[in-house]
Design a protein around this motif. Structure first.
Motif, PDB file in Angstrom:
ATOM      1  N   LYS A 252       0.856  -1.185   0.000  1.00  0.00           N
ATOM      2  CA  LYS A 252       0.000   0.000   0.000  1.00  0.00           C
ATOM      3  C   LYS A 252       0.891   1.234   0.000  1.00  0.00           C
ATOM      4  O   LYS A 252       1.954   1.249   0.618  1.00  0.00           O
ATOM      5  N   ARG A 253       0.436   2.280  -0.687  1.00  0.00           N
ATOM      6  CA  ARG A 253       1.204   3.518  -0.785  1.00  0.00           C
ATOM      7  C   ARG A 253       0.509   4.619   0.002  1.00  0.00           C
ATOM      8  O   ARG A 253      -0.684   4.830  -0.144  1.00  0.00           O
ATOM      9  N   LEU A 254       1.298   5.318   0.806  1.00  0.00           N
ATOM     10  CA  LEU A 254       0.805   6.385   1.656  1.00  0.00           C
ATOM     11  C   LEU A 254       1.560   7.662   1.348  1.00  0.00           C
ATOM     12  O   LEU A 254       2.790   7.675   1.351  1.00  0.00           O
ATOM     13  N   LEU A 255       0.814   8.727   1.077  1.00  0.00           N
ATOM     14  CA  LEU A 255       1.411  10.044   0.897  1.00  0.00           C
ATOM     15  C   LEU A 255       1.221  10.821   2.184  1.00  0.00           C
ATOM     16  O   LEU A 255       0.088  11.030   2.633  1.00  0.00           O
ATOM     17  N   VAL A 256       2.330  11.234   2.810  1.00  0.00           N
ATOM     18  CA  VAL A 256       2.299  12.036   4.027  1.00  0.00           C
ATOM     19  C   VAL A 256       2.591  13.480   3.631  1.00  0.00           C
ATOM     20  O   VAL A 256       3.650  13.775   3.082  1.00  0.00           O
ATOM     21  N   VAL A 257       1.628  14.366   3.892  1.00  0.00           N
ATOM     22  CA  VAL A 257       1.777  15.785   3.569  1.00  0.00           C
ATOM     23  C   VAL A 257       1.907  16.520   4.897  1.00  0.00           C
ATOM     24  O   VAL A 257       0.925  16.729   5.609  1.00  0.00           O
TER      25      VAL A 257
ATOM     26  N   LEU B  44      -2.172  11.061   4.289  1.00  0.00           N
ATOM     27  CA  LEU B  44      -2.137  11.526   5.674  1.00  0.00           C
ATOM     28  C   LEU B  44      -1.790  13.002   5.599  1.00  0.00           C
ATOM     29  O   LEU B  44      -0.731  13.367   5.079  1.00  0.00           O
ATOM     30  N   LEU B  45      -2.681  13.853   6.087  1.00  0.00           N
ATOM     31  CA  LEU B  45      -2.623  15.276   5.760  1.00  0.00           C
ATOM     32  C   LEU B  45      -2.653  16.167   6.984  1.00  0.00           C
ATOM     33  O   LEU B  45      -3.548  16.056   7.829  1.00  0.00           O
TER      34      LEU B  45
ATOM     35  N   VAL C 226       5.643   7.992   1.171  1.00  0.00           N
ATOM     36  CA  VAL C 226       6.269   9.130   0.490  1.00  0.00           C
ATOM     37  C   VAL C 226       5.898  10.376   1.279  1.00  0.00           C
ATOM     38  O   VAL C 226       4.719  10.598   1.576  1.00  0.00           O
ATOM     39  N   HIS C 227       6.902  11.191   1.615  1.00  0.00           N
ATOM     40  CA  HIS C 227       6.653  12.406   2.398  1.00  0.00           C
ATOM     41  C   HIS C 227       6.935  13.641   1.549  1.00  0.00           C
ATOM     42  O   HIS C 227       7.959  13.715   0.877  1.00  0.00           O
ATOM     43  N   VAL C 228       6.013  14.591   1.590  1.00  0.00           N
ATOM     44  CA  VAL C 228       6.231  15.910   0.984  1.00  0.00           C
ATOM     45  C   VAL C 228       5.909  16.966   2.025  1.00  0.00           C
ATOM     46  O   VAL C 228       5.130  16.734   2.955  1.00  0.00           O
TER      47      VAL C 228
END
Length: 142
Positions: free
Chosen positions: A6-11, A56-57, A35-37
């Protein structure tokens, strides 16, 4: 056949908070691709180019804030059904209400300790990764 991670984008603009949450999540589920931005603009570009299973925002960010990003995610056909979990320092009831009205799937306050981040990570993985079925519109397009 092994299922793809599973892919998680952490903003998250705060690098310390991002490190705490990504480390806790990685230790809880080593297969989670995180992945963190640090800026909403970076998130928009990534979400247009790549598939993510969750976002995750943080809503309290300089420039384009998380609330505006949440609205963009929900208005984009390719990301409109991706689960968005708000993880922020604000416990203000108006921020909570605005987040849900804008389409957040969940809202939680940032933990105040490393053990709190571990508990959040365990709950996140148990609920979102292990027990929740993805929306049918969220099929991989890689």
């Amino acid at each position: 056949m092994a299922k793809s991670p599973k892919r998680l984008l952490v903003v998250e603009d705060n690098v310390h908070d991002a490190r705490f949450v990504t480390r806790a999540l990685s230790q809880t589920d080593g297969t989670l691709d995180i992945v963190h931005v640090t800026h909403a603009d970076e998130a928009v570009i990534l979400l247009e180019r790549e598939h993510f299973d969750y976002v995750l925002l943080d809503i309290k960010m300089p420039g384009v804030d998380g609330m505006e990003l949440l609205k963009r995610i929900r208005s984009n056909e390719g990301t409109s059904v991706v689960p968005v979990i708000v993880l922020t320092s604000s416990t203000n009831p108006s921020d909570v209400a605005r987040s849900y009205k804008a389409g957040a799937n969940a809202y939680t306050a940032k933990p105040s300790s490393l053990s709190g981040y571990r508990q959040f990570a365990e709950a996140f993985v148990r609920f979102w990764v292990e027990n929740t079925l993805p929306p049918s519109g969220a099929a991989h397009h890689q």
